[in-house]
Motif scaffolding. Sequence first.
Motif, PDB file in Angstrom:
ATOM      1  N   VAL A   1       0.839  -1.206   0.000  1.00 55.68           N
ATOM      2  CA  VAL A   1       0.000   0.000   0.000  1.00 55.68           C
ATOM      3  C   VAL A   1       0.872   1.253   0.000  1.00 55.68           C
ATOM      4  CG1 VAL A   1      -1.651   1.342   1.355  1.00 55.68           C
ATOM      5  CG2 VAL A   1      -1.976  -1.124   1.087  1.00 55.68           C
ATOM      6  N   SER A   2       1.913   1.243   0.825  1.00 56.59           N
ATOM      7  CA  SER A   2       2.807   2.387   0.893  1.00 56.59           C
ATOM      8  C   SER A   2       3.507   2.617  -0.442  1.00 56.59           C
ATOM      9  CB  SER A   2       3.850   2.168   1.994  1.00 56.59           C
ATOM     10  OG  SER A   2       4.738   3.253   2.059  1.00 56.59           O
ATOM     11  N   ALA A   3       3.959   1.537  -1.083  1.00 57.05           N
ATOM     12  CA  ALA A   3       4.638   1.655  -2.367  1.00 57.05           C
ATOM     13  C   ALA A   3       3.730   2.287  -3.410  1.00 57.05           C
ATOM     14  CB  ALA A   3       5.109   0.277  -2.839  1.00 57.05           C
ATOM     15  N   LEU A   4       2.485   1.841  -3.475  1.00 59.90           N
ATOM     16  CA  LEU A   4       1.547   2.392  -4.447  1.00 59.90           C
ATOM     17  C   LEU A   4       1.226   3.854  -4.145  1.00 59.90           C
ATOM     18  CD1 LEU A   4      -0.864  -0.656  -4.859  1.00 59.90           C
ATOM     19  CD2 LEU A   4       0.889   0.128  -6.461  1.00 59.90           C
ATOM     20  N   THR A   5       1.194   4.210  -2.868  1.00 56.23           N
ATOM     21  CA  THR A   5       0.958   5.606  -2.491  1.00 56.23           C
ATOM     22  C   THR A   5       2.095   6.500  -2.982  1.00 56.23           C
ATOM     23  OG1 THR A   5      -0.296   4.938  -0.531  1.00 56.23           O
ATOM     24  CG2 THR A   5       0.581   7.175  -0.551  1.00 56.23           C
ATOM     25  N   VAL A   6       3.328   6.033  -2.800  1.00 56.59           N
ATOM     26  CA  VAL A   6       4.485   6.796  -3.275  1.00 56.59           C
ATOM     27  C   VAL A   6       4.449   6.929  -4.790  1.00 56.59           C
ATOM     28  CG1 VAL A   6       7.008   6.799  -3.491  1.00 56.59           C
ATOM     29  CG2 VAL A   6       5.935   6.188  -1.321  1.00 56.59           C
ATOM     30  N   VAL A   7       4.182   5.833  -5.476  1.00 56.71           N
ATOM     31  CA  VAL A   7       4.129   5.857  -6.945  1.00 56.71           C
ATOM     32  C   VAL A   7       3.075   6.850  -7.425  1.00 56.71           C
ATOM     33  CG1 VAL A   7       3.513   4.511  -8.985  1.00 56.71           C
ATOM     34  CG2 VAL A   7       5.031   3.532  -7.254  1.00 56.71           C
ATOM     35  N   THR A   8       1.920   6.855  -6.783  1.00 53.90           N
ATOM     36  CA  THR A   8       0.844   7.776  -7.167  1.00 53.90           C
ATOM     37  C   THR A   8       1.273   9.223  -6.980  1.00 53.90           C
ATOM     38  OG1 THR A   8      -0.855   6.148  -6.576  1.00 53.90           O
ATOM     39  CG2 THR A   8      -1.540   8.444  -6.716  1.00 53.90           C
ATOM     40  N   ALA A   9       1.904   9.522  -5.850  1.00 55.79           N
ATOM     41  CA  ALA A   9       2.334  10.900  -5.570  1.00 55.79           C
ATOM     42  C   ALA A   9       3.381  11.362  -6.568  1.00 55.79           C
ATOM     43  CB  ALA A   9       2.877  10.989  -4.150  1.00 55.79           C
ATOM     44  N   ILE A  10       4.357  10.509  -6.874  1.00 51.55           N
ATOM     45  CA  ILE A  10       5.413  10.884  -7.818  1.00 51.55           C
ATOM     46  C   ILE A  10       4.832  11.077  -9.207  1.00 51.55           C
ATOM     47  CG2 ILE A  10       7.556  10.159  -8.919  1.00 51.55           C
ATOM     48  CD1 ILE A  10       7.954  10.832  -5.998  1.00 51.55           C
ATOM     49  N   THR A  11       3.970  10.179  -9.619  1.00 49.35           N
ATOM     50  CA  THR A  11       3.364  10.271 -10.949  1.00 49.35           C
ATOM     51  C   THR A  11       2.563  11.556 -11.100  1.00 49.35           C
ATOM     52  OG1 THR A  11       3.219   7.847 -11.036  1.00 49.35           O
ATOM     53  CG2 THR A  11       1.909   9.080 -12.631  1.00 49.35           C
ATOM     54  N   ALA A  12       1.848  11.950 -10.048  1.00 52.59           N
ATOM     55  CA  ALA A  12       1.046  13.173 -10.101  1.00 52.59           C
ATOM     56  C   ALA A  12       1.925  14.416 -10.204  1.00 52.59           C
ATOM     57  CB  ALA A  12       0.151  13.263  -8.873  1.00 52.59           C
ATOM     58  N   ASP A  13       3.080  14.388  -9.559  1.00 54.62           N
ATOM     59  CA  ASP A  13       3.957  15.567  -9.552  1.00 54.62           C
ATOM     60  C   ASP A  13       4.888  15.606 -10.754  1.00 54.62           C
ATOM     61  OD1 ASP A  13       5.042  17.959  -8.257  1.00 54.62           O
ATOM     62  OD2 ASP A  13       6.828  16.752  -7.865  1.00 54.62           O
ATOM     63  N   LEU A  14       5.091  14.477 -11.422  1.00 56.66           N
ATOM     64  CA  LEU A  14       6.068  14.392 -12.506  1.00 56.66           C
ATOM     65  C   LEU A  14       5.860  15.436 -13.603  1.00 56.66           C
ATOM     66  CD1 LEU A  14       8.553  12.687 -13.032  1.00 56.66           C
ATOM     67  CD2 LEU A  14       7.124  11.082 -14.324  1.00 56.66           C
ATOM     68  N   PRO A  15       4.619  15.717 -14.027  1.00 58.31           N
ATOM     69  CA  PRO A  15       4.436  16.743 -15.069  1.00 58.31           C
ATOM     70  C   PRO A  15       4.901  18.131 -14.635  1.00 58.31           C
ATOM     71  CG  PRO A  15       2.484  15.358 -14.900  1.00 58.31           C
ATOM     72  CD  PRO A  15       3.348  15.032 -13.719  1.00 58.31           C
ATOM     73  N   ARG A  16       4.970  18.384 -13.339  1.00 55.31           N
ATOM     74  CA  ARG A  16       5.420  19.688 -12.855  1.00 55.31           C
ATOM     75  C   ARG A  16       6.936  19.756 -12.659  1.00 55.31           C
ATOM     76  NH1 ARG A  16       0.508  18.900 -10.005  1.00 55.31           N
ATOM     77  NH2 ARG A  16       1.589  17.915  -8.255  1.00 55.31           N
TER      78      ARG A  16
END
Length: 282
Positions: A44-59
């Motif tokens: 769960v923690s890994a997927l949370t990190v992946v989601t956060a990074i993916t959301a910020d990547l375009p910025r």
Amino acid sequence: MTPSPTSIDRVVLPTDSTIPATRSAEYDTYFRISRSDDAHAWSVSALTVVTAITADLPRSTLNNDSRLRLLDALAVVVGDAAAAAAAVAAQERVSAPTAAPTDHLSTGQDDRTPQAPNGAARQAITRWKKGHHLFHLFVISMNSRLSAVLDSLATEQWSDLADQLTELGVLYAGATESMRYASDFSPEIYRDFVRPSMEPPWLEPGFSAVFNRDHDIMLTGVKVVRTALKSAELSGVAADSARKLWKSQAENRRAHQLICQRFVPGGDSLLQEHFDSTGQTN
């Protein structure tokens, strides 16, 4: 809206990638890392990190090639997290109910970062710590595959070996891009805010990445695998995958050197500065 440092969720990492390290607990506290043998908590923690990074990547300022390498490695981590969650679910279906797990997220002092003075500093410290979370996830996945490589060599499973070496190369490249993401802010912010956050009064003198136990285990594993591969007669596909892996490792080293030079041109690490100020030798 960029979260404040105290609102950054902790990343959960397995406890089995540990070695005796004098100040590894301080490293974990600063980067908001918890340790647990709970595979579900890790997934769960890994997927949370992946989601956060993916959301910020375009910025971020990472170029398209860097983003693609990062996304390829993220896909490997997501697969690992999904497999871990599925294994836990299968075990729960056949096991008797157990007592609720202890709170693996509790740690003494919860944050060791000064208050960010502005939005740019908040974004920087978020990327600095989240990027390190992602780096650890890549390293954890690498550690598992390094062990699998040795098993495949011992049993001469050449197809499996080629696949494992390919994924190791992808993860190594992803680790490089996670460093670029973690350092995706100006040298001035690093000098004025991020670097001081790793110094007294926030941390003990001489804070260093050498306290990263997961990475230390990975480096040891890579050395063992490199030695084993040199003495093995690899097939064409496996040999090509091995060459790509070592190329990814070399690029990782170059990228780290460039990041260090960008933030501290010609300067010493905090640990080296501590040694110099106290007359110690490393």
